[in-house]
Design an enzyme around this catalytic site. Structure first.
Site, mmCIF file in Angstrom:
data_model
loop_
_atom_site.group_PDB
_atom_site.id
_atom_site.type_symbol
_atom_site.label_atom_id
_atom_site.label_comp_id
_atom_site.label_asym_id
_atom_site.label_seq_id
_atom_site.Cartn_x
_atom_site.Cartn_y
_atom_site.Cartn_z
ATOM 1 N N GLY A 170 0.825 -1.203 0.000
ATOM 2 C CA GLY A 170 0.000 0.000 0.000
ATOM 3 C C GLY A 170 0.861 1.256 0.000
ATOM 4 N N ASN A 171 0.224 2.396 -0.174
ATOM 5 C CA ASN A 171 0.937 3.676 -0.179
ATOM 6 C C ASN A 171 -0.062 4.807 -0.035
ATOM 7 O OD1 ASN A 171 0.089 3.778 -3.152
ATOM 8 N ND2 ASN A 171 1.549 2.075 -3.136
ATOM 9 N N SER A 195 7.157 5.673 -3.829
ATOM 10 C CA SER A 195 6.367 4.452 -4.035
ATOM 11 C C SER A 195 6.292 4.079 -5.514
ATOM 12 C CB SER A 195 4.949 4.684 -3.506
ATOM 13 O OG SER A 195 4.089 3.690 -4.003
ATOM 14 N N GLU A 236 3.841 2.995 -6.934
ATOM 15 C CA GLU A 236 2.523 3.395 -7.448
ATOM 16 C C GLU A 236 2.385 4.911 -7.622
ATOM 17 O OE1 GLU A 236 0.775 1.611 -8.932
ATOM 18 O OE2 GLU A 236 0.479 -0.348 -8.037
ATOM 19 N N HIS A 257 -3.881 4.070 -0.974
ATOM 20 C CA HIS A 257 -4.010 2.777 -1.662
ATOM 21 C C HIS A 257 -3.738 1.669 -0.645
ATOM 22 C CE1 HIS A 257 -3.406 -0.646 -4.141
ATOM 23 N NE2 HIS A 257 -2.088 -0.638 -4.024
HETATM 24 ZN ZN LIG Z 1 -0.787 -2.202 -4.167
#
Ligand SMILES: [Zn+2]
Length: 217
Positions: A27-28, A73, A75, A94
């Site tokens: 996640g981020n 990240s 993402e 996220h």
């Molecule tokens: Zn992810």
């Protein structure tokens, strides 16, 4: 000001771990600086418990770091694409929360079955088409499924929520996860009833007007 925003990102990173929305380094999250084409985002592959404000990376709206420091990240392209397309968004979270991820695995959108989720998301949580992590294709697919709503499922991956501040994006992460759990359980009972579109519009409008009177970050 960036330091304050970085501190908030560290604080909400701890919260998403505490709430079980992510495990380990997955996640981020990010937050956009007010009136600037800049946002700050969690670094790649670091445990949330170890994060200090100086580990949080400031990047421009193309996702490029504006100073030396940690690698952002993986993402970051998804966050950057959302900030470019949605000036109303000031925070993106996220996560890989379990029930929303079950919907991601079955590529099933979460319908407007509960009033809290409907008011905050502003419609069903749609599923963005699958693309590999960190690609421009994934960022494009996320925007296509997100439109003007505040949450989107990433096929076979997880969920993204957006808000006018980190507090709002965090609440959305919790509400979407809770609604995904209710959706899965209510399907076991049989028929699942969605709210009418007109009621969803009414709930969204009411939420936006009421939220505007609350303290904002
Ligand atoms: Zn992810």
């Amino acid at each position: 000001m960036l330091l304050k925003l970085k501190q908030k990102v560290v604080e909400y990173g701890e919260k998403i771990v505490k709430e079980g929305l992510v495990v380990a380094t997955w996640g981020n999250l990010s937050a956009r600086e007010e009136n600037e084409d800049l946002f700050v985002i969690t670094p790649s592959g670091m445990n949330y418990a170890d994060l200090e404000p100086e580990d949080i990376v400031a990047v421009d709206l193309d996702g490029k770091p504006v100073a030396s420091g940690r690698k952002p990240s993986v993402e970051t392209p998804v966050h950057a694409a959302i900030y470019r397309a949605r000036p109303d968004v000031k925070a993106v979270i996220h996560t890989h929360s379990i029930n929303a991820s079950a919907c991601a695995a079955s590529r099933t959108e979460i319908p407007c079955i509960m009033e809290d989720m409907s008011s905050m998301v502003g419609g069903p949580v749609k599923v963005a088409k699958y693309a590999p992590t960190g690609t421009r294709e994934l960022a494009e697919n996320v925007l296509e499924a997100l439109e003007d709503r505040n949450a989107v499922i990433l096929a076979n991956h997880g969920v993204v929520t957006v808000g006018r501040c980190l507090e709002e994006a965090f609440k959305l992460s919790l509400v979407v996860e809770k609604t995904a759990e209710i959706f899965i359980k209510s399907k076991m009972l049989g028929q699942v009833y969605s709210l009418d579109l007109s009621e969803v519009c009414h709930l969204k409008d009411f939420y936006i007007r009421c939220y505007g009177q609350a303290n904002r970050e």
